[in-house]
Scaffold this active site. Structure first.
Site, PDB file in Angstrom:
ATOM      1  N   HIS A   1      23.027   7.217 -29.611  1.00  8.91           N
ATOM      2  CA  HIS A   1      24.162   7.828 -30.313  1.00  8.91           C
ATOM      3  C   HIS A   1      23.712   8.222 -31.723  1.00  8.91           C
ATOM      4  O   HIS A   1      23.283   7.372 -32.505  1.00  8.91           O
ATOM      5  CB  HIS A   1      25.313   6.824 -30.354  1.00  8.91           C
TER       6      HIS A   1
ATOM      7  N   ASP B   1      34.079   4.338 -29.988  1.00 12.05           N
ATOM      8  CA  ASP B   1      33.107   4.244 -31.084  1.00 12.05           C
ATOM      9  C   ASP B   1      33.746   3.588 -32.308  1.00 12.05           C
ATOM     10  O   ASP B   1      34.719   4.116 -32.847  1.00 12.05           O
ATOM     11  CB  ASP B   1      32.641   5.673 -31.416  1.00 12.05           C
TER      12      ASP B   1
ATOM     13  N   ASP C   1      24.763   9.807 -35.213  1.00 12.91           N
ATOM     14  CA  ASP C   1      25.921  10.084 -36.065  1.00 12.91           C
ATOM     15  C   ASP C   1      25.545  11.065 -37.171  1.00 12.91           C
ATOM     16  O   ASP C   1      24.821  10.705 -38.104  1.00 12.91           O
ATOM     17  CB  ASP C   1      26.428   8.777 -36.690  1.00 12.91           C
TER      18      ASP C   1
ATOM     19  N   MET D   1      37.820   7.366 -31.451  1.00 11.74           N
ATOM     20  CA  MET D   1      37.335   6.601 -32.605  1.00 11.74           C
ATOM     21  C   MET D   1      38.213   5.373 -32.786  1.00 11.74           C
ATOM     22  O   MET D   1      39.440   5.481 -32.858  1.00 11.74           O
ATOM     23  CB  MET D   1      37.402   7.446 -33.890  1.00 11.74           C
TER      24      MET D   1
ATOM     25  N   MET E   1      26.736  13.231 -40.286  1.00 13.40           N
ATOM     26  CA  MET E   1      27.826  13.234 -41.277  1.00 13.40           C
ATOM     27  C   MET E   1      27.500  14.198 -42.412  1.00 13.40           C
ATOM     28  O   MET E   1      26.380  14.177 -42.938  1.00 13.40           O
ATOM     29  CB  MET E   1      27.985  11.827 -41.858  1.00 13.40           C
TER      30      MET E   1
ATOM     31  N   SER F   1      24.219   3.144 -31.772  1.00 14.88           N
ATOM     32  CA  SER F   1      24.251   4.104 -32.886  1.00 14.88           C
ATOM     33  C   SER F   1      23.095   3.806 -33.836  1.00 14.88           C
ATOM     34  O   SER F   1      23.023   2.719 -34.414  1.00 14.88           O
ATOM     35  CB  SER F   1      25.569   3.978 -33.644  1.00 14.88           C
TER      36      SER F   1
ATOM     37  N   MET G   1      30.213  14.596 -37.167  1.00 14.29           N
ATOM     38  CA  MET G   1      31.314  14.359 -38.111  1.00 14.29           C
ATOM     39  C   MET G   1      31.152  15.358 -39.243  1.00 14.29           C
ATOM     40  O   MET G   1      30.763  15.028 -40.375  1.00 14.29           O
ATOM     41  CB  MET G   1      31.265  12.897 -38.600  1.00 14.29           C
TER      42      MET G   1
ATOM     43  N   HIS H   1      27.123  12.897 -32.259  1.00 12.66           N
ATOM     44  CA  HIS H   1      28.499  12.814 -32.765  1.00 12.66           C
ATOM     45  C   HIS H   1      28.551  13.553 -34.096  1.00 12.66           C
ATOM     46  O   HIS H   1      28.072  13.055 -35.111  1.00 12.66           O
ATOM     47  CB  HIS H   1      28.851  11.323 -32.912  1.00 12.66           C
TER      48      HIS H   1
END
Ligand code: DX5
Ligand code: ZN
Length: 231
Positions: free
Chosen positions: A41, A185, A43, A145, A45, A18, A76, A74
């Site tokens: 990966h 993760d 992330d 998660m 957000m 990540s 979020m 990913h």
């Protein structure tokens, strides 16, 4: 854990570092440091679904040129359908949305396939596997998660091992074992990755465990663990 659920998934064992744990002032360099990893990966957000803001499609697009690896994005983000096309255009290979963030999850997963990406669904620690039963035939990967999403460097929630095993068994019962990858993760380190694999996971996200110390070496160490399960 009594029974080992090995050989899961369709893509074999994969390390997905990540980049949330990377030094953002030299993100391109940090991506190059992990070129032996199969996935990157990413992330994303939004400050609404999770209490943190990271980066958007623009930043991801600018690091895409530093790597030929699979970009595992990913999301979020609340109602991620609003941004999927932007991330696909910026070079995402896998688009992973949270079941909790999509009012019409089935439609959102179809949208991902229409964009030509692999579709994945993520579950927060408190969310039941039942919430995704009826879309399992539409996903390439499920992300369990093992921390509450929002931040890197948190502690693995031990109860998630049982959840991973239950997902593995559910896939097997539905005839989907070997067709759907199980990604885990949050809080995965060299010290606990074996138990995560033995519970049934085959794609391992690691942020702090890769970027603390020497990333190249850390990726190599995760690969050495995978080798133990490949014979
Ligand atoms: C948390 C993120 C994770 C996180 C992993 O919301 O989804 O990908 O960066 O970091 P570590 O491995 O440090 O828990
Ligand atoms: Zn993540």
């Amino acid at each position: 854990m009594a029974e080992k659920r090995l050989g899961g998934g369709k893509t074999g064992y994969v390390i997905a570092p990540s980049i949330l744990s990377a030094d953002f002032s030299k993100l391109g360099e940090c991506v190059k440091q992990i070129k032996e990893a199969e996935y990157i990966h990413v992330d994303v957000m939004d400050g609404a679904f999770v209490p943190n803001i990271s980066f958007g499609a623009g930043v991801m697009g600018s690091i895409r040129s530093c790597s030929k690896q699979i970009f595992d994005v990913h999301m979020m983000v609340e109602e991620p359908g609003r941004y999927l096309a932007d991330f696909a255009k910026a070079g995402a290979d896998i688009l992973c949305v949270h079941a909790e963030a999509c009012r019409h999850l089935d439609r959102t997963l179809e949208q991902i396939h229409e964009l030509g990406c692999r579709a994945a669904v993520a579950l927060n620690p408190a969310t039941s596997l039942e919430n995704i039963r009826w879309v399992l035939n539409k996903v390439d990967m499920v992300l369990i998660m093992s921390v509450n999403p929002g931040f890197g460097g948190q502690q693995f929630i031990p109860g998630m091992l049982e959840k991973i095993s239950q997902l593995y068994d559910m896939l097997e019962t539905m005839g989907l074992q070997g067709k759907v990858d199980i990604e885990v993760d949050g809080g995965v380190k060299l010290s606990n990755v074996s138990s995560v694999i033995e519970a049934g996971a085959n794609i391992i996200v690691a942020g702090s465990a890769v970027y603390q110390g020497t990333p190249q070496e850390n990726v190599k160490r995760f690969h050495q663990v995978f080798e133990e399960y490949c014979n």
